[in-house]
Design an enzyme around this catalytic site. Sequence first.
Site, PDB file in Angstrom:
ATOM      1  N   GLN A  23      -9.177  -6.920 -10.562  1.00 22.38           N
ATOM      2  CA  GLN A  23      -9.915  -5.552  -9.984  1.00 22.38           C
ATOM      3  C   GLN A  23      -9.333  -4.627 -10.838  1.00 22.38           C
ATOM      4  O   GLN A  23     -10.340  -3.553 -10.994  1.00 22.38           O
ATOM      5  CB  GLN A  23      -9.432  -5.472  -8.363  1.00 22.38           C
TER       6      GLN A  23
ATOM      7  N   HIS B 205       0.871  -1.171   0.200  1.00 22.96           N
ATOM      8  CA  HIS B 205       0.130  -0.023  -0.021  1.00 22.96           C
ATOM      9  C   HIS B 205       0.618   1.223  -0.031  1.00 22.96           C
ATOM     10  O   HIS B 205       0.456   2.152  -0.889  1.00 22.96           O
ATOM     11  CB  HIS B 205      -0.930   0.086   1.193  1.00 22.96           C
TER      12      HIS B 205
HETATM   13  O1  PAF Z   1      -8.293  -3.382  -2.992  1.00 24.91           O
HETATM   14  C1  PAF Z   1      -8.609  -3.178  -2.140  1.00 24.91           C
HETATM   15  O2  PAF Z   1      -8.168  -2.958  -1.005  1.00 24.91           O
HETATM   16  C2  PAF Z   1     -10.305  -3.053  -2.486  1.00 24.91           C
HETATM   17  O3  PAF Z   1     -10.852  -4.167  -3.069  1.00 24.91           O
HETATM   18  C3  PAF Z   1     -10.747  -1.307  -2.659  1.00 24.91           C
HETATM   19  C4  PAF Z   1     -10.069  -1.430  -4.191  1.00 24.91           C
HETATM   20  C5  PAF Z   1     -10.155  -0.452  -1.682  1.00 24.91           C
HETATM   21  C6  PAF Z   1     -12.254  -1.570  -2.750  1.00 24.91           C
HETATM   22  O4  PAF Z   1     -12.737  -1.740  -1.600  1.00 24.91           O
END
Ligand code: PAF
Length: 288
Positions: free
Chosen positions: A154, A38
């Site tokens: 995603q 992150h």
């Molecule tokens: O990847 C994540 O942490 C989640 O799927 C996101 C993109 C924040 C959506 O809740």
Amino acid sequence: MIEIHHEVAGFRARLDRARASGARVGLVPTMGALHDGHLSLVAEAKARARFVAATIFVNPTQFGPGEDLARYPRDLDRDVALLARVGCDAVLAPPVEQIYPPGERTRVSVGELGDTLCGPHRPGHFEGVATVVTKLFAIAGEHTAVFGRKDYQQLAIIRRLAIDLLLPVTVVGAPTVRDPDGLAMSSRNAYLSPEDRCRALSLSAGLRAAHALFVAGERRASALREAAAGPVRRAATSVDYVDVAEPDTLRVHDDDAVVGARALIAIAARVGATRLIDNVVAGEEGSP
Ligand code: PAF
């Protein structure tokens, strides 16, 4: 000094002020339980925008029944301290009712990009992701949003939705961050026992094997798939899929197919009770 917002309106107003002062806004949506992966997204956002914000919201609509919504790790103070350390300017950490107001009904449907890979194994998951990300994009206004390539499907879905819904958002994918032994960083790694963590290395080992074959010139989807699947079958508790797919459409190649100049090799498997995913795009990325 990092600002913490629990109210959507105040956060939105803050980003508006940043833009009014001439700053490009960068956004890193997260569910918290932050790790170096992150923090690398924040660094990527900072390279592209002068004002960088993160969101921390464990989104209930992307968890299926029996998944880990209730026990998903939550530690806001720790997450905010980490974000402050890497120079994030503001955080939105809203209660559920701010994002899903009473009486809410609307969902964003994702179409066929959600039908392959993780889609059949997690019904409703990508609709939940697309819904919350659309809301976060609407809150944040014009900005650059950064997501990790570890969640490759995603990322593809979010890129598509920003285009399809005409949102003023530039979506950027950042490389997967790995521990030195190859394990892709994930908030869910916290669930792994030391023994399970060793078994979890089978995912990156499978990807490395398939990637090496691809680099050596192998283009048969079946051979790439078998190379990736071997270590995972031996170590995982169960395997959801080991697939070779077209990286843009996410269409899974049949075993008799020959892949092109790029091939997405993607794995989802359970180690103990923990579901892990990992991927590499051979022909585009180095070995995991
Ligand atoms: O990847 C994540 O942490 C989640 O799927 C996101 C993109 C924040 C959506 O809740």
